[in-house]
Scaffold this motif. Structure first.
Motif, PDB file in Angstrom:
ATOM      1  N   GLU A 125     -20.739  -4.209  -2.441  1.00 44.39           N
ATOM      2  CA  GLU A 125     -19.579  -3.430  -2.020  1.00 44.39           C
ATOM      3  C   GLU A 125     -19.203  -3.825  -0.595  1.00 44.39           C
ATOM      4  OE1 GLU A 125     -20.076   0.786  -2.623  1.00 44.39           O
ATOM      5  OE2 GLU A 125     -18.210   1.267  -1.594  1.00 44.39           O
ATOM      6  N   ALA A 150     -14.890  -6.033   7.514  1.00 44.46           N
ATOM      7  CA  ALA A 150     -15.582  -5.856   6.237  1.00 44.46           C
ATOM      8  C   ALA A 150     -17.020  -6.308   6.371  1.00 44.46           C
ATOM      9  CB  ALA A 150     -14.881  -6.662   5.147  1.00 44.46           C
ATOM     10  N   GLN A 194     -12.187  -9.377  -2.691  1.00 48.03           N
ATOM     11  CA  GLN A 194     -12.330  -7.944  -2.536  1.00 48.03           C
ATOM     12  C   GLN A 194     -11.464  -7.439  -1.374  1.00 48.03           C
ATOM     13  OE1 GLN A 194     -13.973  -7.163  -5.114  1.00 48.03           O
ATOM     14  NE2 GLN A 194     -13.838  -4.958  -4.778  1.00 48.03           N
ATOM     15  N   LYS A 199      -7.917  -7.490  -2.453  1.00 49.36           N
ATOM     16  CA  LYS A 199      -7.663  -6.385  -3.382  1.00 49.36           C
ATOM     17  C   LYS A 199      -7.380  -5.094  -2.615  1.00 49.36           C
ATOM     18  CE  LYS A 199     -10.027  -6.146  -7.840  1.00 49.36           C
ATOM     19  NZ  LYS A 199     -11.411  -5.959  -8.329  1.00 49.36           N
ATOM     20  N   LEU A 200      -8.200  -4.839  -1.585  1.00 47.83           N
ATOM     21  CA  LEU A 200      -8.011  -3.631  -0.780  1.00 47.83           C
ATOM     22  C   LEU A 200      -6.654  -3.665  -0.097  1.00 47.83           C
ATOM     23  CD1 LEU A 200     -11.520  -3.217   0.926  1.00 47.83           C
ATOM     24  CD2 LEU A 200     -10.464  -1.687  -0.770  1.00 47.83           C
ATOM     25  N   TRP A 212      -3.668  -0.980  -0.617  1.00 50.15           N
ATOM     26  CA  TRP A 212      -3.084  -0.216   0.492  1.00 50.15           C
ATOM     27  C   TRP A 212      -1.576  -0.430   0.564  1.00 50.15           C
ATOM     28  CZ3 TRP A 212      -7.099  -1.678   4.869  1.00 50.15           C
ATOM     29  CH2 TRP A 212      -8.337  -1.090   4.535  1.00 50.15           C
ATOM     30  N   ALA A 226     -14.633   1.810   1.566  1.00 51.78           N
ATOM     31  CA  ALA A 226     -13.247   1.533   1.924  1.00 51.78           C
ATOM     32  C   ALA A 226     -12.328   2.754   1.892  1.00 51.78           C
ATOM     33  CB  ALA A 226     -12.689   0.433   1.020  1.00 51.78           C
ATOM     34  N   GLU A 227     -12.442   3.531   0.829  1.00 53.16           N
ATOM     35  CA  GLU A 227     -11.556   4.692   0.715  1.00 53.16           C
ATOM     36  C   GLU A 227     -11.724   5.648   1.893  1.00 53.16           C
ATOM     37  OE1 GLU A 227     -11.602   7.111  -3.008  1.00 53.16           O
ATOM     38  OE2 GLU A 227     -11.954   5.118  -3.880  1.00 53.16           O
TER      39      GLU A 227
END
Ligand code: C2E
Ligand code: CA
Ligand code: CA
Ligand code: CA
Length: 286
Positions: free
Chosen positions: A40, A59, A99, A102-103, A107, A273-274
């Motif tokens: 993750e 990240a 990844q 994707k984030l 967003w 991330a959230e």
């Protein structure tokens, strides 16, 4: 005395054996983790030290090992070296880029496209020969504006590349030509001449956290070095990010020497991330 020597040898061999077993276990586990999505990306906020606003994230890879239902986090300082030794860093590194993209995409779909994400890239990825090209491919494929993805390369990596002078240099130019920003990570720890700096036009210098905080100390660990780095960055047209800010005193000292950006536990630890996005939105009052 001989007996003693044999004992010591046995001890040494046993230690070697344990280390070897550990690294084989890690390698196996890491392969499985990649297949089963056990990794993750955690995000740590970067903030503007003047107005205190969150301006983006770094990240940081987390591996939640699942050993027959028993889950535990393995630190990147433990598994990144194994990934590098076994070449797994290449697929792992690609996963990280995907990844992060994707984030950024998710967003953007929520109307949030002002937080860049910085990813850490290992020298092996740069030397693999197609990092720049695959980065560009992923950015294009996902439709991500390149300035939202930042690449962190340690000073050691840059010096390594500089001294080998192979096509990794081209790789760097290619990264820059995509429009992605480059940070020099762990700055000040590479024991290098500063000559390489002018060959790698980069956007940010990150002051290594060892110059910022030391356990058991409130104040800025190495104020003179921090000041020197800020001055140098300014004259090179680069911006400075201080890592590892843990106390108010350190924050104040850094602001006083006009260090413009920072990261550290004082504001937030790396988090899912959230949660990180929520934190930033709340913090920035949006
Ligand atoms: P780094 O790039 O220098 O990342 C900063 C490290 O400092 C992170 O450790 C972060 O959690 C920690 N940190 C942040 N704020 C503070 C603070 O205020 N105090 C202290 N004491 N520490 C702080 P982490 O997450 O364990 O990562 C360790 C290293 O693993 C990273 O160092 C980076 O070199 C490597 N790494 C992490 N993710 C990746 C990745 O996706 N790819 C590669 N190639 N390397 C990675
Ligand atoms: Ca970093
Ligand atoms: Ca660092
Ligand atoms: Ca580091």
């Amino acid at each position: 005395a001989k007996r003693h020597g044999i004992n010591r040898l046995q001890c040494f061999t046993a230690r070697l054996q344990t280390q070897l077993e550990k690294s084989i276990r890690l390698e196996k586990g890491l392969r499985r983790a990649l297949e089963h999505n056990e990794c993750e990306l955690y995000l740590q906020p970067k903030w503007n030290l003047c107005d205190q606003k969150i301006i983006g994230f770094e990240a940081l890879l987390r591996w939640l090992e699942d050993e027959g239902g028993v889950k535990r986090f393995i630190s990147p300082t433990e598994f990144i070296p194994v990934a590098e030794k076994t070449g797994l860093i290449i697929p792992l590194g690609e996963w990280v880029i995907y990844q992060a993209c994707k984030l950024l995409k998710a967003w953007e779909a929520q109307g949030i496209s002002h937080y860049p994400i910085a990813i850490n890239v290992s020298p092996l990825q740069l030397k693999s020969g197609n990092f720049g090209a695959s980065l560009k491919a992923i950015l294009d494929e996902e439709g991500i504006p390149a300035h939202l993805l930042e690449i962190e390369l340690t000073e050691e990596t840059l010096v390594d590349i500089y001294s080998e002078d192979d096509n990794a240099l081209e790789e760097l130019e290619q990264i820059r030509s995509t429009g992605a920003r480059i940070s020099i990570d762990d700055f000040g720890t590479g024991y290098s001449s500063l000559k390489y700096l002018k060959h790698f036009p980069s956007d940010y210098l990150k002051i290594d956290k060892s110059f910022v905080s030391v356990e058991g100390m409130d104040s800025l660990a190495e104020p003179a070095i921090c000041r020197a780095i800020v001055t140098m960055a300014e004259s090179l047209g680069m911006q400075v990010i201080a890592e590892g800010i843990e106390t108010d005193k350190q924050l104040q000292a850094l602001t006083a020497i006009k260090c413009s950006m920072g990261q550290g536990y004082l504001i937030a630890k790396p988090m899912p991330a959230e949660q990180a996005l929520l934190f930033a939105q709340n913090h920035n009052g949006m």
